[in-house]
Design an enzyme around this catalytic site. Structure first.
Site, PDB file in Angstrom:
ATOM      1  N   GLU A 152     -19.302 -35.331  30.824  1.00  0.00           N
ATOM      2  CA  GLU A 152     -18.176 -34.835  30.026  1.00  0.00           C
ATOM      3  C   GLU A 152     -17.715 -35.931  29.075  1.00  0.00           C
ATOM      4  OE1 GLU A 152     -14.738 -33.546  32.340  1.00  0.00           O
ATOM      5  OE2 GLU A 152     -13.417 -33.992  30.643  1.00  0.00           O
TER       6      GLU A 152
ATOM      7  N   ARG B  91     -11.184 -37.571  22.862  1.00  0.00           N
ATOM      8  CA  ARG B  91      -9.971 -38.376  22.695  1.00  0.00           C
ATOM      9  C   ARG B  91     -10.202 -39.605  21.840  1.00  0.00           C
ATOM     10  NH1 ARG B  91      -8.575 -37.376  28.697  1.00  0.00           N
ATOM     11  NH2 ARG B  91      -9.166 -39.529  29.126  1.00  0.00           N
TER      12      ARG B  91
ATOM     13  N   LYS C 220     -10.685 -26.552  36.918  1.00  0.00           N
ATOM     14  CA  LYS C 220     -10.466 -27.988  37.087  1.00  0.00           C
ATOM     15  C   LYS C 220      -9.067 -28.159  37.673  1.00  0.00           C
ATOM     16  CE  LYS C 220      -9.585 -32.110  34.236  1.00  0.00           C
ATOM     17  NZ  LYS C 220     -10.072 -32.948  33.129  1.00  0.00           N
TER      18      LYS C 220
END
Ligand code: 3PG
Length: 208
Positions: A40, A44, A128
Site C-alpha cells: 500500500e 500522502r 480496515k
C-alpha cells in the site's frame, strides 16, 4: 482480483509513505523478496503516484494499491497510476460510490460499529479497522466478532512486530497493515536487506 483475494495473499500489508521516487522500486523488490507481495502506497507525499506507477511497471510480482484515498479524484489518480486496490482511513458515501463505479477493489476504513454497518449495507465485507491500536485493538475486534459475524477486518495503525501475532490470531482478522516493515531510517539509508528481513519475519506470521 477482489479485495478479499488480495488480502489473502499475505498476512501483512506494508503501508509505505514514499518521499523519493527512487526508493520505490528497490523497496518494493525487498518486500516482495521477503514474501510480502501486497503493498500500500499512501497518497500522502508528492512522490506517491509516481512511486506507485514505477512499482507497477518494474515489479510485476507486487500487487500495488493506493492508501489514504480520501475522495473520487484520488480514486481516478490512483487507478491511472496503476493501483490494483485502494485503502482509506474512513469512508463517505461519495467515496464508496466512486470506487464502486470505477471498479476499484477497496478496503474502506472504519472505527465504529455504526460505520461498519453503513459499509456493510453498501456491500463491503472486508474493512480496515483504523486506527486499530488507538481505537481498541484486539479487544474491540473480539467484542464485535459475534454481532458483526459477516465482516472481516484488516486492522492498521499502531501495530508492530510484537503486536501483529495477537491480531492475526483472531478469526475476524484477514490480515494486518502497518509501516513497521519499512522503517523510514532503513529506507533513507537504502538498507534493503534489513527491510527484506523484516518482511520475511512478517510473512511468516500465522493467521487464524
Ligand atoms: C498509516 O496510515 O500510516 C497506517 O495506518 C500505518 O500506521 P502505522 O504507521 O501505525 O503502522
Amino acid at each position: 482480483m477482489e479485495i478479499a483475494a488480495i488480502a489473502a495473499l499475505a498476512p501483512v500489508i506494508p503501508v509505505l509513505t514514499i518521499a523519493r521516487v527512487a526508493d520505490a522500486v528497490p523497496l518494493a523488490r525487498a518486500l516482495v523478496k521477503g514474501g510480502l507481495p501486497v503493498l500500500e502506497i499512501t497518497l500522502r507525499t508528492g512522490a506517491a503516484l509516481e512511486a506507485l506507477a514505477a512499482i507497477t511497471r518494474e515489479v510485476p510480482e507486487a500487487v500495488v494499491g493506493a492508501g489514504t484515498v480520501l475522495d473520487a479524484a484520488q480514486v481516478k489518480q490512483a487507478m491511472a497510476a496503476g493501483a490494483r486496490f485502494g485503502v482509506s482511513p474512513g469512508c463517505t458515501p461519495a467515496l464508496a460510490k466512486a470506487v464502486k463505479e470505477a471498479g476499484l477493489p477497496f478496503l474502506p476504513g472504519i472505527q465504529t460499529v455504526s460505520e461498519a454497518l453503513v459499509l456493510r449495507e453498501l456491500g463491503f465485507t472486508l474493512l480496515k479497522f483504523f486506527p486499530a491500536d488507538a481505537a481498541g485493538g484486539t479487544a474491540w475486534l473480539k467484542a464485535v466478532a459475534a454481532p458483526l459475524a459477516g465482516l472481516r477486518f484488516c486492522p492498521t495503525g499502531g501495530i508492530g512486530a510484537a503486536t501483529a501475532p495477537a491480531y492475526l490470531a483472531l478469526a475476524n482478522v484477514a490480515c494486518v497493515g502497518g509501516s513497521w516493515i519499512a522503517p523510514q531510517d532503513a529506507v533513507a539509508a537504502g538498507d534493503w536487506a534489513r527491510i527484506e528481513r523484516l518482511a520475511a519475519a512478517a510473512a511468516a506470521l500465522k493467521r487464524a
